[in-house]
Design an enzyme around this catalytic site. Structure first.
Site, PDB file in Angstrom:
ATOM      1  N   ARG A  83       8.565  -4.328   5.614  1.00  0.00           N
ATOM      2  CA  ARG A  83       8.539  -2.919   5.196  1.00  0.00           C
ATOM      3  C   ARG A  83       9.248  -2.821   3.858  1.00  0.00           C
ATOM      4  NH1 ARG A  83      12.387  -0.750   9.496  1.00  0.00           N
ATOM      5  NH2 ARG A  83      13.198  -2.812   9.034  1.00  0.00           N
ATOM      6  N   CYS A  96       0.125   0.338   1.475  1.00  0.00           N
ATOM      7  CA  CYS A  96      -0.445  -0.422   2.604  1.00  0.00           C
ATOM      8  C   CYS A  96      -1.240   0.413   3.606  1.00  0.00           C
ATOM      9  CB  CYS A  96       0.660  -1.182   3.325  1.00  0.00           C
ATOM     10  SG  CYS A  96       1.304  -2.535   2.324  1.00  0.00           S
TER      11      CYS A  96
HETATM   12  P1  NAD Z   1       2.214  -6.294  -6.021  1.00  0.00           P
HETATM   13  O1  NAD Z   1       1.213  -5.600  -6.836  1.00  0.00           O
HETATM   14  O2  NAD Z   1       3.614  -5.777  -5.924  1.00  0.00           O
HETATM   15  O3  NAD Z   1       2.321  -7.819  -6.461  1.00  0.00           O
HETATM   16  C1  NAD Z   1       1.227  -8.618  -6.741  1.00  0.00           C
HETATM   17  C2  NAD Z   1       1.567  -9.534  -7.895  1.00  0.00           C
HETATM   18  O4  NAD Z   1       0.492 -10.459  -8.081  1.00  0.00           O
HETATM   19  C3  NAD Z   1       1.728  -8.810  -9.230  1.00  0.00           C
HETATM   20  O5  NAD Z   1       3.000  -9.127  -9.775  1.00  0.00           O
HETATM   21  C4  NAD Z   1       0.596  -9.361 -10.107  1.00  0.00           C
HETATM   22  O6  NAD Z   1       0.963  -9.478 -11.457  1.00  0.00           O
HETATM   23  C5  NAD Z   1       0.369 -10.715  -9.467  1.00  0.00           C
HETATM   24  N1  NAD Z   1      -0.942 -11.302  -9.717  1.00  0.00           N
HETATM   25  C6  NAD Z   1      -2.160 -10.719  -9.718  1.00  0.00           C
HETATM   26  N2  NAD Z   1      -3.113 -11.632  -9.964  1.00  0.00           N
HETATM   27  C7  NAD Z   1      -2.494 -12.827 -10.122  1.00  0.00           C
HETATM   28  C8  NAD Z   1      -2.937 -14.150 -10.405  1.00  0.00           C
HETATM   29  N3  NAD Z   1      -4.228 -14.426 -10.548  1.00  0.00           N
HETATM   30  N4  NAD Z   1      -2.021 -15.115 -10.520  1.00  0.00           N
HETATM   31  C9  NAD Z   1      -0.701 -14.856 -10.381  1.00  0.00           C
HETATM   32  N5  NAD Z   1      -0.226 -13.627 -10.099  1.00  0.00           N
HETATM   33  C10 NAD Z   1      -1.117 -12.623  -9.980  1.00  0.00           C
HETATM   34  O7  NAD Z   1       1.571  -6.370  -4.535  1.00  0.00           O
HETATM   35  P2  NAD Z   1       2.351  -6.461  -3.146  1.00  0.00           P
HETATM   36  O8  NAD Z   1       2.783  -5.119  -2.707  1.00  0.00           O
HETATM   37  O9  NAD Z   1       3.330  -7.582  -3.202  1.00  0.00           O
HETATM   38  O10 NAD Z   1       1.145  -6.871  -2.174  1.00  0.00           O
HETATM   39  C11 NAD Z   1       0.568  -8.155  -2.194  1.00  0.00           C
HETATM   40  C12 NAD Z   1      -0.239  -8.333  -0.921  1.00  0.00           C
HETATM   41  O11 NAD Z   1       0.640  -8.255   0.217  1.00  0.00           O
HETATM   42  C13 NAD Z   1      -1.298  -7.264  -0.705  1.00  0.00           C
HETATM   43  O12 NAD Z   1      -2.395  -7.846  -0.044  1.00  0.00           O
HETATM   44  C14 NAD Z   1      -0.610  -6.297   0.239  1.00  0.00           C
HETATM   45  O13 NAD Z   1      -1.526  -5.566   1.026  1.00  0.00           O
HETATM   46  C15 NAD Z   1       0.188  -7.244   1.108  1.00  0.00           C
HETATM   47  N6  NAD Z   1       1.366  -6.641   1.743  1.00  0.00           N
HETATM   48  C16 NAD Z   1       2.145  -5.758   1.060  1.00  0.00           C
HETATM   49  C17 NAD Z   1       3.265  -5.224   1.680  1.00  0.00           C
HETATM   50  C18 NAD Z   1       4.129  -4.236   0.956  1.00  0.00           C
HETATM   51  O14 NAD Z   1       4.909  -3.567   1.617  1.00  0.00           O
HETATM   52  N7  NAD Z   1       4.042  -4.121  -0.362  1.00  0.00           N
HETATM   53  C19 NAD Z   1       3.604  -5.602   2.979  1.00  0.00           C
HETATM   54  C20 NAD Z   1       2.812  -6.539   3.640  1.00  0.00           C
HETATM   55  C21 NAD Z   1       1.691  -7.048   3.013  1.00  0.00           C
END
Ligand code: NAD
Length: 432
Positions: free
Chosen positions: A154, A260
């Protein structure tokens, strides 16, 4: 173990830092050069309680590195986690282009056996697609395994959730990567569920959709409570203390948001449709959530009559407490709806103001104030949109004097209605 994480956002950075904290050596890769430069310079791009200490400690110990190079990440570690975005498309399906592009990049750098672990939230059968993609784009017929390891953290409690997970889900299509995955997670002392990849991928969407359903249930109850003159907090407390139900995610509010729940819900509806099932129950969850915001705005309109040129203070911009994340934030949605009706806003959030400015630029009609109590100065009403605990410490006596008219719309039920009326406020909350 040596671990690489591709995607250093809310999930990737916290996961990387916590893996390093238990002794693994972690390379965090990100495509955003500014983010990598900031991290290399000792900065933290997100607000997450406790994260900065864990990052600093592990960078200093040489266990946490940041790079822009996927090639370096693939070369450094046997296990490569993918934590890139999986945003929604206009039809509710998931944009898989980030995952696909990482799969191709990793494939291009494979020279020895690697375990590629998907941590992003993805539709069922993504593991199969990632496997096909890597096979297609690898340069030699080197072995690899694709594993699903959904993340349940979370935001706002991410370090705590990563260090003490309720469970770890590992989805595999062969036994070969299981030992390494168990070794990575053994310091966390959590139950580990090893299952097939499709089931692991479904667990994440099923869990998030169920949590959203629980919130919408509480929100639907709030409508009944308002009509019946009951108190939704009493009703959900009375329900939630039943162990079979539980009190968490059973609070009525102006609705859920964030990066999410809305996207995972629409993704799961879309996935179900593709698999031949019309998941009407989840469509109803979406409808109740949308109605909840509409009802809150209508409550404001019914009370203030005309919103044009009314000044409204807004407490909270983040999608929930303890985070600076404003993606799909109900608070931002509320502000945009009020602006559309011609209102002028004074807004405050303890952590999310900088990020909010991208979605809600400061202007003649949106004034960012630096201090929580100043948000009420000269306003016709105050709306509370995020459940930051410090909002309960608002100086109410000061607010009562500084507001042009003492009307509070509390979308998070932070105050006691009887107390607020005693203090001289017209106080409208949710389901009470
Ligand atoms: P985010 O946008 O905070 O982070 C993603 C990162 O990936 C960014 O920094 C971006 O620059 C980088 N990125 C994009 N393309 C890339 C590439 N080709 N190579 C290297 N880096 C790259 O996203 P997030 O919130 O961390 O979510 C990521 C995943 O986790 C999603 O699928 C989301 O649904 C899942 N998730 C998120 C949460 C949450 O609370 N945020 C919780 C569980 C799961």
């Amino acid at each position: 173990m040596k671990i690489t994480i591709i995607g250093t956002g809310y999930v990737g950075l916290v996961t990387g830092a916590c893996f390093a904290e238990v002794g693994h050596t972690v390379t965090c890769v990100d495509a955003d050069p500014k983010k990598v430069a900031l991290l290399q310079a000792g900065g933290i791009p997100i607000y997450e309680p406790g994260l900065d200490e864990v990052v600093r400690r592990n960078v200093a110990a040489g266990r946490l590195l940041f790079t822009q190079s996927t090639g370096e990440g693939v070369a450094n570690s046997e296990v490569i986690f993918i934590a890139v975005p999986t945003p929604p498309q206009p039809d509710g399906s998931v944009d898989m282009s980030y995952i696909e592009s990482v799969a191709r990049e990793v494939a291009g750098h494979l020279t020895a056996y690697r375990i590629i672990v998907d941590k992003s939230t993805v539709p069922v059968k993504t593991g199969e697609k990632v496997t096909e993609t890597i096979k297609r784009y690898r340069k030699t017929s080197v072995d690899f395994d694709v594993v699903s390891n959904p993340e349940f953290l979370r935001e706002g409690f991410a370090v705590e959730d990563l260090m003490k997970p309720d469970r770890v889900v590992i989805g595999v299509s062969s036994q070969r990567p299981v030992a390494a995955m168990k070794e990575i997670y053994s310091p966390f002392n959590a139950p580990i569920i090893v299952t097939d990849t499709n089931s692991a991928e479904l667990i994440k969407h099923a869990a998030n959709s169920f949590l959203a359903l629980k919130i919408s249930y509480a929100n639907a109850l709030s409508v009944i409570c308002e009509a019946a003159g009951a108190n939704v907090q009493e009703v959900t407390r009375g329900m939630g203390l039943d162990n079979r139900i539980g009190t968490r995610f059973l609070q009525a509010s102006l609705g859920f948001g964030g990066s999410c729940f809305p996207k995972d819900l629409s993704a799961f509806i879309h996935i179900s449709e593709e698999l031949g099932y019309d998941f009407q129950l989840l469509k109803e969850v979406q409808r109740i959530n949308a109605d909840q915001m509409a009802r809150f705005v209508k409550k404001i309109q019914d009370n203030l009559w005309v919103l044009r040129d009314k000044r409204i203070g807004v407490l909270g911009l983040a999608f929930k407490q303890n985070t600076d994340d404003v993606r799909t934030s109900p608070a931002i949605d509320l502000c945009q709806r009020l602006l559309k009706e011609g209102a002028k806003l004074r807004v405050y959030d303890p952590e999310a103001m900088e990020k909010a400015k991208a979605l809600l630029p400061a202007s003649d009609t949106v004034e960012y104030v630096a201090d929580m109590d100043a948000v009420t100065d000269g306003v016709d009403a105050l709306a509370i949109a995020t459940e930051w605990p410090q909002f309960t410490k608002l100086d109410l006596a000061r607010a009562r004097k500084s507001m042009r008219t003492p009307i509070i719309f509390d979308g998070r039920n932070l105050f006691d209605p009887a107390e607020m009326e005693k203090l001289g406020f017209i106080y409208k909350s949710i389901g009470r």
